[in-house]
Motif scaffolding. Structure first.
Motif, PDB file in Angstrom:
ATOM      1  N   TYR A 100      46.698  20.839  24.577  1.00 55.64           N
ATOM      2  CA  TYR A 100      45.556  20.270  24.045  1.00 55.64           C
ATOM      3  C   TYR A 100      44.665  19.621  25.003  1.00 55.64           C
ATOM      4  O   TYR A 100      45.364  19.108  26.285  1.00 55.64           O
ATOM      5  N   ASP A 101      43.697  19.308  24.530  1.00 57.26           N
ATOM      6  CA  ASP A 101      42.731  18.506  25.308  1.00 57.26           C
ATOM      7  C   ASP A 101      41.687  17.690  24.682  1.00 57.26           C
ATOM      8  O   ASP A 101      42.204  17.328  23.450  1.00 57.26           O
ATOM      9  N   GLU A 102      40.889  16.843  25.368  1.00 58.12           N
ATOM     10  CA  GLU A 102      40.012  15.918  24.428  1.00 58.12           C
ATOM     11  C   GLU A 102      39.424  16.284  23.500  1.00 58.12           C
ATOM     12  O   GLU A 102      39.125  15.480  22.563  1.00 58.12           O
ATOM     13  N   LEU A 153      43.453  23.393  10.948  1.00 58.46           N
ATOM     14  CA  LEU A 153      42.458  22.578  11.485  1.00 58.46           C
ATOM     15  C   LEU A 153      42.609  22.115  12.685  1.00 58.46           C
ATOM     16  O   LEU A 153      41.637  21.827  13.386  1.00 58.46           O
ATOM     17  N   LEU A 154      43.521  22.491  13.662  1.00 57.67           N
ATOM     18  CA  LEU A 154      43.794  22.268  14.909  1.00 57.67           C
ATOM     19  C   LEU A 154      44.375  23.536  15.617  1.00 57.67           C
ATOM     20  O   LEU A 154      45.304  23.851  14.846  1.00 57.67           O
ATOM     21  N   ASP A 155      43.730  24.002  16.392  1.00 56.30           N
ATOM     22  CA  ASP A 155      44.436  25.092  17.101  1.00 56.30           C
ATOM     23  C   ASP A 155      44.513  24.697  18.664  1.00 56.30           C
ATOM     24  O   ASP A 155      43.355  24.207  19.251  1.00 56.30           O
ATOM     25  N   ALA A 156      45.555  25.330  19.361  1.00 50.64           N
ATOM     26  CA  ALA A 156      45.627  24.994  20.502  1.00 50.64           C
ATOM     27  C   ALA A 156      46.321  26.274  21.261  1.00 50.64           C
ATOM     28  O   ALA A 156      47.142  26.854  20.836  1.00 50.64           O
ATOM     29  N   PRO A 157      45.728  26.712  22.436  1.00 44.76           N
ATOM     30  CA  PRO A 157      46.413  27.780  23.162  1.00 44.76           C
ATOM     31  C   PRO A 157      47.635  27.465  23.480  1.00 44.76           C
ATOM     32  O   PRO A 157      47.863  26.268  23.915  1.00 44.76           O
ATOM     33  N   ARG A 158      48.438  28.522  23.788  1.00 50.34           N
ATOM     34  CA  ARG A 158      49.801  27.930  24.174  1.00 50.34           C
ATOM     35  C   ARG A 158      50.042  28.489  25.652  1.00 50.34           C
ATOM     36  O   ARG A 158      49.258  29.518  26.205  1.00 50.34           O
ATOM     37  N   ARG A 159      50.676  27.931  26.473  1.00 48.17           N
ATOM     38  CA  ARG A 159      51.113  28.084  27.678  1.00 48.17           C
ATOM     39  C   ARG A 159      52.114  29.330  27.873  1.00 48.17           C
ATOM     40  O   ARG A 159      52.502  29.511  26.706  1.00 48.17           O
ATOM     41  N   THR A 160      52.305  29.627  29.021  1.00 49.68           N
ATOM     42  CA  THR A 160      53.338  30.679  29.195  1.00 49.68           C
ATOM     43  C   THR A 160      54.672  30.326  28.787  1.00 49.68           C
ATOM     44  O   THR A 160      55.548  31.295  28.244  1.00 49.68           O
ATOM     45  N   ASN A 161      54.959  29.023  28.978  1.00 50.95           N
ATOM     46  CA  ASN A 161      56.271  28.484  28.451  1.00 50.95           C
ATOM     47  C   ASN A 161      56.203  28.459  27.045  1.00 50.95           C
ATOM     48  O   ASN A 161      57.406  27.725  26.628  1.00 50.95           O
ATOM     49  N   MET A 171      47.242  18.324  27.547  1.00 52.98           N
ATOM     50  CA  MET A 171      48.057  17.379  27.347  1.00 52.98           C
ATOM     51  C   MET A 171      49.053  18.157  26.281  1.00 52.98           C
ATOM     52  O   MET A 171      48.400  19.044  25.443  1.00 52.98           O
ATOM     53  N   ARG A 172      50.128  17.662  26.126  1.00 59.67           N
ATOM     54  CA  ARG A 172      51.243  18.230  25.177  1.00 59.67           C
ATOM     55  C   ARG A 172      51.201  17.644  23.848  1.00 59.67           C
ATOM     56  O   ARG A 172      50.602  16.491  23.736  1.00 59.67           O
ATOM     57  N   ILE A 173      51.850  17.938  22.872  1.00 57.89           N
ATOM     58  CA  ILE A 173      51.604  17.493  21.523  1.00 57.89           C
ATOM     59  C   ILE A 173      51.990  15.975  21.380  1.00 57.89           C
ATOM     60  O   ILE A 173      51.275  15.454  20.702  1.00 57.89           O
ATOM     61  N   GLY A 174      52.957  15.569  22.118  1.00 61.87           N
ATOM     62  CA  GLY A 174      53.414  14.092  22.092  1.00 61.87           C
ATOM     63  C   GLY A 174      52.462  13.246  22.660  1.00 61.87           C
ATOM     64  O   GLY A 174      52.119  12.225  22.007  1.00 61.87           O
ATOM     65  N   HIS A 177      47.935   9.426  21.772  1.00 65.18           N
ATOM     66  CA  HIS A 177      46.651   9.123  21.861  1.00 65.18           C
ATOM     67  C   HIS A 177      45.935   8.853  20.446  1.00 65.18           C
ATOM     68  O   HIS A 177      45.205   8.068  20.109  1.00 65.18           O
ATOM     69  N   ALA A 178      46.346   9.708  19.362  1.00 62.44           N
ATOM     70  CA  ALA A 178      45.590   9.673  18.055  1.00 62.44           C
ATOM     71  C   ALA A 178      46.344   8.632  17.137  1.00 62.44           C
ATOM     72  O   ALA A 178      45.988   8.362  16.167  1.00 62.44           O
TER      73      ALA A 178
END
Length: 125
Positions: A38-40, A25-33, A1-4, A9-10
């Motif tokens: 983000y995930d659950e 505190l929060l790390d998310a891999p970036r897509r090629t774009n 899911m994207r940041i929005g 959800h949060a």
């Protein structure tokens, strides 16, 4: 899911999520774009941070709980470092309660003295 979506959800803002990310505190891999992905598990981390902050934890105090979740534990307080933070926070609360008890006792003494003055009794013979 994207940041929005994660923010929705949060129940927080994307700005808050970016701040969590800046603080490590929060790390998310970036897509090629370039978008974060983000995930659950990220939602669980954000919920843990929110829950702890609601009971008075500073953001930095949440780090051991986040690290515990990232290590694969179901609960953020399953690790020794998290338990240590609980103990420290309890000690802080107990110290604050002692301070408040002193203030309460001083206020009661002042109230009793003020009431005594109004009724002409100062406690002296």
């Amino acid at each position: 899911m994207r940041i929005g979506e994660l923010a929705s959800h949060a129940g927080i803002t994307t700005k808050a999520l970016r701040y969590y990310e800046e603080r490590g505190l929060l790390d998310a891999p970036r897509r090629t774009n370039g978008y974060r992905d983000y995930d659950e598990s990220h939602l669980r981390v954000v919920q843990e941070i929110q829950t702890l902050q609601e009971i008075g934890f500073a953001l930095e105090d949440t780090r051991p709980f986040v690290d515990c979740l990232r290590a694969g534990h179901e609960e953020g307080d399953a690790c020794p470092d998290s338990v240590a933070v609980y103990r420290r926070k309890i000690a802080e609360v107990e110290a604050y309660l002692k301070q408040l008890a002193v203030v309460r006792d001083e206020l009661r003494a002042k109230l009793d003295a003020a009431i005594g003055k109004r009724h002409g009794t100062t406690g002296e013979n």
